[in-house]
Write a protein that holds these residues in place. Structure first.
Motif, mmCIF file in Angstrom:
data_model
loop_
_atom_site.group_PDB
_atom_site.id
_atom_site.type_symbol
_atom_site.label_atom_id
_atom_site.label_comp_id
_atom_site.label_asym_id
_atom_site.label_seq_id
_atom_site.Cartn_x
_atom_site.Cartn_y
_atom_site.Cartn_z
ATOM 1 N N LEU A 92 0.810 -1.220 0.000
ATOM 2 C CA LEU A 92 0.000 0.000 0.000
ATOM 3 C C LEU A 92 0.844 1.271 0.000
ATOM 4 C CD1 LEU A 92 -2.868 -0.896 2.520
ATOM 5 C CD2 LEU A 92 -2.891 -1.047 0.026
ATOM 6 N N THR A 93 2.158 1.121 0.040
ATOM 7 C CA THR A 93 3.113 2.231 0.131
ATOM 8 C C THR A 93 2.784 3.158 1.301
ATOM 9 O OG1 THR A 93 1.970 3.610 -1.515
ATOM 10 C CG2 THR A 93 3.718 2.156 -2.329
ATOM 11 N N VAL A 94 2.614 2.544 2.474
ATOM 12 C CA VAL A 94 2.375 3.265 3.723
ATOM 13 C C VAL A 94 3.308 2.687 4.782
ATOM 14 C CG1 VAL A 94 -0.043 3.784 3.153
ATOM 15 C CG2 VAL A 94 0.508 1.695 4.405
ATOM 16 N N SER A 95 3.246 3.220 5.991
ATOM 17 C CA SER A 95 4.098 2.723 7.069
ATOM 18 C C SER A 95 3.475 1.508 7.758
ATOM 19 C CB SER A 95 4.319 3.827 8.111
ATOM 20 O OG SER A 95 3.098 4.099 8.787
ATOM 21 N N ASP A 96 4.327 0.748 8.434
ATOM 22 C CA ASP A 96 3.855 -0.380 9.245
ATOM 23 C C ASP A 96 2.850 0.118 10.284
ATOM 24 O OD1 ASP A 96 5.868 -1.616 7.815
ATOM 25 O OD2 ASP A 96 6.976 -2.308 9.572
ATOM 26 N N GLU A 154 -8.471 -0.112 14.073
ATOM 27 C CA GLU A 154 -9.724 0.626 13.855
ATOM 28 C C GLU A 154 -10.789 -0.227 13.164
ATOM 29 O OE1 GLU A 154 -8.350 3.924 11.525
ATOM 30 O OE2 GLU A 154 -7.598 5.017 13.272
ATOM 31 N N GLY A 155 -10.420 -1.409 12.710
ATOM 32 C CA GLY A 155 -11.367 -2.296 12.045
ATOM 33 C C GLY A 155 -11.610 -1.963 10.584
ATOM 34 N N ARG A 156 -10.752 -1.151 9.999
ATOM 35 C CA ARG A 156 -10.927 -0.757 8.600
ATOM 36 C C ARG A 156 -10.448 -1.829 7.638
ATOM 37 N NH1 ARG A 156 -8.229 5.002 8.734
ATOM 38 N NH2 ARG A 156 -8.617 4.928 6.494
ATOM 39 N N ILE A 157 -9.555 -2.713 8.093
ATOM 40 C CA ILE A 157 -9.156 -3.882 7.317
ATOM 41 C C ILE A 157 -9.106 -5.078 8.261
ATOM 42 C CG2 ILE A 157 -7.824 -2.699 5.515
ATOM 43 C CD1 ILE A 157 -5.282 -3.484 7.019
ATOM 44 N N PRO A 158 -9.552 -6.240 7.785
ATOM 45 C CA PRO A 158 -9.459 -7.436 8.619
ATOM 46 C C PRO A 158 -8.040 -7.990 8.590
ATOM 47 C CG PRO A 158 -10.564 -7.940 6.558
ATOM 48 C CD PRO A 158 -10.292 -6.461 6.557
ATOM 49 N N GLY A 159 -7.672 -8.663 9.644
ATOM 50 C CA GLY A 159 -6.371 -9.310 9.713
ATOM 51 C C GLY A 159 -6.535 -10.712 10.257
ATOM 52 N N LYS A 210 -4.870 -10.577 4.109
ATOM 53 C CA LYS A 210 -5.165 -11.113 2.785
ATOM 54 C C LYS A 210 -5.000 -9.989 1.772
ATOM 55 C CE LYS A 210 -8.670 -14.394 4.324
ATOM 56 N NZ LYS A 210 -10.117 -14.726 4.204
ATOM 57 N N LYS A 211 -4.333 -10.307 0.678
ATOM 58 C CA LYS A 211 -4.131 -9.315 -0.377
ATOM 59 C C LYS A 211 -5.480 -8.814 -0.905
ATOM 60 C CE LYS A 211 -1.788 -8.667 -4.773
ATOM 61 N NZ LYS A 211 -2.987 -8.309 -5.535
ATOM 62 N N ASP A 263 -6.785 -4.961 -1.346
ATOM 63 C CA ASP A 263 -7.324 -4.440 -2.608
ATOM 64 C C ASP A 263 -8.707 -3.826 -2.387
ATOM 65 O OD1 ASP A 263 -5.072 -5.221 -4.034
ATOM 66 O OD2 ASP A 263 -5.930 -7.153 -4.615
ATOM 67 N N ARG A 264 -9.526 -4.462 -1.555
ATOM 68 C CA ARG A 264 -10.869 -3.942 -1.254
ATOM 69 C C ARG A 264 -10.755 -2.600 -0.526
ATOM 70 N NH1 ARG A 264 -12.427 -8.032 1.445
ATOM 71 N NH2 ARG A 264 -12.786 -9.246 -0.408
ATOM 72 N N PHE A 265 -9.807 -2.485 0.394
ATOM 73 C CA PHE A 265 -9.567 -1.240 1.122
ATOM 74 C C PHE A 265 -9.227 -0.121 0.136
ATOM 75 C CE2 PHE A 265 -6.511 1.626 3.227
ATOM 76 C CZ PHE A 265 -7.322 2.124 4.243
#
Length: 83
Positions: free
Chosen positions: A32-36, A45-50, A60-61, A65-67
């Motif tokens: 995503l070219t962001v920081s860890d 925050e629950g914006r992506i599942p892990g 999951k990739k 992609d959905r994010f």
């Protein structure tokens, strides 16, 4: 050993088709070219599942992609209306 990856391992073709691609925090951040830290925050925050594997966190990739897709904004014309 053919397509097996070590003693007792499943054939690669089964692994490729039955398991989703899982990325580490570092790999997800690079994708995503962001920081860890950002990845950990949006997970908290629950914006992506892990996926928690013991003490390891994976993503999951497809979820990443959905994010991205959910964050895409529609362009607006000069009057401020959606194009």
């Amino acid at each position: 050993m053919g397509v097996l990856q070590g003693k007792g391992a499943m054939p690669m073709s089964i692994i490729e088709y039955e398991r989703p691609v899982l990325l580490t925090v570092e790999q997800a951040a690079e994708y995503l070219t962001v920081s860890d830290r950002f990845i950990r925050r949006i997970r908290y925050e629950g914006r992506i599942p892990g996926v928690k594997l013991g003490k390891h966190l994976r993503f999951k990739k497809d979820d990443l992609d959905r994010f991205i897709e959910e964050g895409i904004k529609q362009p607006r014309d000069l009057d401020g209306r959606l194009s």
